[in-house]
Structures are given as structure tokens and as C-alpha cells.
Design an enzyme around this catalytic site. Structure first.
Site, PDB file in Angstrom:
ATOM      1  CG  HIS A 159      -1.718  -1.231   1.425  1.00  0.00           C
ATOM      2  ND1 HIS A 159      -2.973  -1.451   0.900  1.00  0.00           N
ATOM      3  CD2 HIS A 159      -1.381  -2.377   2.083  1.00  0.00           C
ATOM      4  CE1 HIS A 159      -3.382  -2.661   1.245  1.00  0.00           C
ATOM      5  NE2 HIS A 159      -2.425  -3.246   1.951  1.00  0.00           N
ATOM      6  CB  SER A 280      15.216  22.097 -13.853  1.00  0.00           C
ATOM      7  OG  SER A 280      14.476  23.291 -14.018  1.00  0.00           O
ATOM      8  CE  LYS A 286      13.060  18.861  -9.842  1.00  0.00           C
ATOM      9  NZ  LYS A 286      11.909  19.343 -10.580  1.00  0.00           N
ATOM     10  CD  GLU A 293      10.066  12.125 -14.849  1.00  0.00           C
ATOM     11  OE1 GLU A 293       9.151  12.951 -14.998  1.00  0.00           O
ATOM     12  OE2 GLU A 293      11.244  12.449 -14.615  1.00  0.00           O
TER      13      GLU A 293
END
Ligand code: ARG
Length: 466
Positions: A159, A280, A286, A293
Site C-alpha cells: 500500500h 531543469s 533539480k 518517466e
């Protein structure tokens, strides 16, 4: 422009509709399979006494020339090729251009409906092993990650809440297990592809005495299709291939999701290599996991191809319909996407390092509650009662913002007189994994065995140099 079927018609077809129906832009990928199928067909016609040996020899050498010409990519871009309807028309035109009339006898007793079916199967038989090799490389990099992890601990999650401590190696091997099923699924797919459709004609079979058993052997098929109507209108193999690609993409996507989560500041268990991350344009701090992704995102594309293809098939009457031509772009895109995603995943996972400190800290604390309950069970308490006692203890610790290791012996005993000083050794992440007993568990010996078994699997693969 003459088509393979121009005789029936007066005048030329509508140019826009011809363009709409053309498949050469994508089915040229079947070129070498189409030539191989035709080489065998010509030999089959000769054996059946339909072609003279002189014509058969001319066709064979003409086809060999065409095949050789295909080594140059510009071969597919001539003004004539720009008019060809599909790869079958392309090969036939090139053949006739080279050998003249004999080439016009090649299509005797054969239909493009069965030709495309045999081409696809030949294509899959040579490409599936390549996909399997790419899957194996991903499994290999996961095995190496498991080895490198050694005895590092991390939390496991159910979970997406901390569940129990595991070896980080066990986590990597979990993902490897899924890819082994994918590898086996592709092997099943190879078997499904292993049927010769030739001899089916356009739908009813062929009237020439073609020795299909010989043809099957020549082309490396172990079986012949059972029914010519089914064979010319069946593309189940494409649905199966899209499913195998989709499920592998689902597994890659789940691995990608874990990499994204566990390399984030919030988890911080793993570190992405600088070579596997992007920055970034605006925020200097970043370190983004873009490749992972994209793998997660591209899974949707492949699943979409599977769903789209099933929708295309579901309304078709038995026998060939042109809708079936839609199979190829779906298959090729799924295959290319899977291949690129496997390569990206291999590169990213290969560069992951483990932050042992944060991972091990996250693996201790209240997620040792099951071990505390097991401690009481070992002293004779029924598991349900132990669960209750430890539940109350956890409630207290949550309120007091403390964990098990901060409890004094007196405090332990206030929850059960059965707690003794040995509870401090019994309740730790390392003790927790060490207490597991089953072969599939995270016990260090079980994980070492699993890793050895995985290495043996990789070593014993045909053609392996591992
Ligand atoms: N491009 C076609 C396909 O992929 C080849 C078969 C064409 N047959 C036909 N009768 N138009 O299905």
C-alpha cells in the site's frame, strides 16, 4: 501505373485512394522475409512441376540479386518504389525487372494474403530472439545490482506504506523475476509463430500439388496451419506479440516507478548516476529521472497498440479483410518502443548506487512490529493476542514519537512480562531478515541461492557468454 490486380479494371484507380491503401512505407520491414518466402515458394513450384527448372533457377538468382540490393537503404526509395503498393509488389516488380517473364510466374498458386502471413511469422521468428536478448540484458543488470547491494537493507512496501525490512538485493531480484516470466512468454510466442501458412492460397487452399511439409521444413517451420480460411484471416500472433510487449512494458514501468520514487529526496534510498539524469532549465537543484518517466509513459503507448489491435480484429468476418494490414504499424511500434525502453532501463539501473544509511534507517523502526509479535509467539503467546499487545505498544510509540529501540526493559514489560533483555537483539532490521525461513524469502541465504540460480539461468541460455 499497373497494380498486381489491374487487369480487372478499366482506367486507373483514384490516386488518393491508392495512397491511402499503400503499406510499403512500413511493410518494407518485411523485405528479407518476403524474399525468403518467395525463394522457398519458387522451389516448391518447381518440385510440384509447375515451374521448369530453368524458370525456377532464374527466379532464385533474381531474388538473390534483389535481396543483395536491399543491403542499400536507398534501394527502397526509387521513383518506382514510391509507386509500389506493398513489399510484395515491390519484390515482384524488382524481380521482373531483372529476369523478365520468368518472374511473372512466381505468384502462381499463391496469394498476398498468405504471403503477408508467412512474412510476419518469419519476421517474428527472427526478431523475438532479439527482444529476448534485450530482456536478458535487463535481467543481467538487475542481477548485478543485487550482487552490488550485498547485505544492504531497505524497507519493503505494501500500500506504499512501510511493511517489513528486506535486503535491497531481494528488491532487485523481485523485478528480475517478472522479466524472467516475460522471457518465457516470448518463447511461447516463438512457438505460436512456428506454423507455415503457405498453401492456403487466398482463402480456400491452392490447386497446385505443393508439398507444404517440405516447404515448412525449408522455411524452418515445425507445423502447418490447420485451416486455410483461418490462416489467411488470422493475426492472433500479432495480438499475442502485442500482449507480450505490453506486459514487459508494464514490468519496465513498475521498475521505472520504483526508481523514480526511491531516488527522490523523499525516499533517498538510491542515487541516480549523473549520466542517467537530466537537469531543469530553471531550477538549478533539480536532478530529474526523465528516462524512467519516459519508460513509464511509453508503456501507455504499447498497451494502446494492443487495445487498438484487438478492437480492429473483433468485427472481422472470417477470411482476409484489408483491416488486417493495420497489424504491422502496431507490431513495429510496440517492438521499437520495447527495445528502446529496455535499453534505457538497462542504462539507468546499471548506474544506480545505494545510499545505505538512509535505506537502512528507513528499514528499522515501527516496521519491525511483526518481529515483536513473532518474539511473543516464540514465548507461547497466540499470534492474535501478540498482534493485540504489539498494536497497543505501537499506538503508544506513535503518540510519543518514539520507536522500539528507545524503550527501556521496564517499558517493554509493562506491555508483556514475557519481554526479556534479548528483545533488543531480536528487534532489528538485520535480525528480521535473518529470521525468514522460506526459499523465496529475504533471508540472506535464500537471496544468495536465488541470485546463484539466476546467474545459472543467464549462463545456460543458448549462445550465452556469461
Ligand atoms: N498489405 C496487406 C496486408 O498487410 C497484404 C495482403 C494484401 N492482400 C490483399 N488482398 N489486398 O494485409
Amino acid at each position: 501505373m499497373a497494380h498486381l490486380w489491374s487487369g480487372r479494371f478499366e482506367g486507373d484507380p483514384d490516386a488518393a485512394l491508392v495512397e491511402f491503401g499503400r503499406s510499403f512505407g512500413f511493410d518494407r520491414r518485411l523485405f528479407e522475409d518476403d524474399v525468403r518466402g518467395s525463394l522457398a515458394w519458387a522451389a516448391g513450384l518447381e518440385r510440384a512441376g509447375v515451374l521448369t527448372s530453368a524458370d525456377a533457377a532464374a527466379i532464385q538468382s533474381g531474388l538473390q540479386d534483389v535481396l543483395a540490393a536491399g543491403a542499400d537503404p536507398s534501394f527502397f526509395n526509387s521513383p518506382a518504389a514510391d509507386q509500389d503498393e506493398d513489399v510484395h509488389s515491390f519484390v515482384e516488380r524488382e524481380l521482373v525487372q531483372r529476369i523478365g517473364d520468368a518472374g511473372r510466374r512466381l505468384h502462381t498458386g499463391r496469394s498476398r494474403n498468405e504471403q503477408v502471413a508467412v512474412d510476419l511469422r518469419l519476421y517474428l521468428k527472427r526478431r523475438i530472439p532479439e527482444l529476448q536478448r534485450a530482456v536478458v540484458e535487463t535481467i543481467d543488470v538487475l542481477a548485478t545490482s543485487a550482487e552490488t547491494a550485498g547485505d544492504a537493507l531497505m524497507p519493503s512496501y505494501t500500500h506504499l506504506r512501510r511493511a517489513q525490512p528486506v535486503l535491497a538485493a531481494h528488491f532487485f531480484l523481485a523485478h528480475a523475476s517478472a522479466f524472467r516470466r516475460d522471457h518465457a512468454r516470448f518463447a511461447t510466442l516463438l512457438d505460436e509463430a512456428d506454423e507455415l501458412p503457405l498453401g492456403s492460397g487466398a482463402i480456400a487452399g491452392t490447386s497446385y500439388p505443393i508439398d507444404v511439409a517440405w516447404l515448412a521444413k525449408t522455411l524452418g517451420f515445425s507445423r502447418i496451419v490447420r485451416n486455410s480460411i483461418d490462416a489467411t484471416g488470422d493475426r492472433d500472433i500479432v495480438a499475442s506479440a502485442l500482449f507480450a510487449c505490453s506486459l514487459t512494458m508494464v514490468h519496465l514501468s513498475r521498475l521505472a516507478e520504483d526508481m523514480i520514487l526511491f531516488t527522490s529526496e523523499e525516499f533517498g534510498f538510491f542515487e541516480l548516476a549523473d549520466t542517467a539524469a537530466t537537469g531543469s532549465s530553471l531550477m538549478p537543484q533539480k536532478k530529474n529521472p526523465d528516462p524512467m518517466e519516459l519508460v513509464r509513459g511509453k508503456a501507455g503507448r504499447v498497451i494502446g497498440r494492443l487495445a487498438g489491435w484487438l478492437a480492429t480484429m473483433k468485427g472481422l468476418p472470417i477470411g482476409y479483410s484489408k483491416d488486417l494490414q493495420e497489424d504491422k504499424e502496431a507490431l513495429f511500434e510496440a517492438e521499437d518502443t520495447l527495445r528502446a525502453s529496455l535499453a534505457a532501463t538497462k542504462a539507468v539501473v546499471g548506474g544506480i548506487s545505494i545510499n545505505r544509511g538512509p535505506a537502512e534507517r528507513a528499514a528499522s523502526g515501527l516496521l519491525l512490529a511483526t518481529d515483536v509479535a513473532d518474539y511473543l509467539v516464540a514465548k507461547g503467546v497466540a499470534f492474535r493476542d501478540a498482534h493485540e499487545i504489539v498494536g497497543a505498544l505501537v499506538r503508544r510509540l506513535v503518540n510519543e514519537r518514539r520507536s522500539f529501540d528507545a524503550l527501556t526493559l521496564e517499558e517493554w514489560r509493562s506491555h508483556s512480562p514475557l519481554f526479556d533483555a534479548d528483545v533488543y537483539q531480536a528487534v532489528s532490521a538485520a535480525a528480521s531478515v535473518g529470521k525468514k525461513r522460506t526459499p523465496q524469502s529475504t533471508h540472506p541465504d535464500a537471496v544468495a541461492n536465488a541470485l546463484a540460480e539466476l546467474r545459472a539461468f543467464l549462463r545456460d541460455l543458448p549462445g550465452s557468454s556469461r
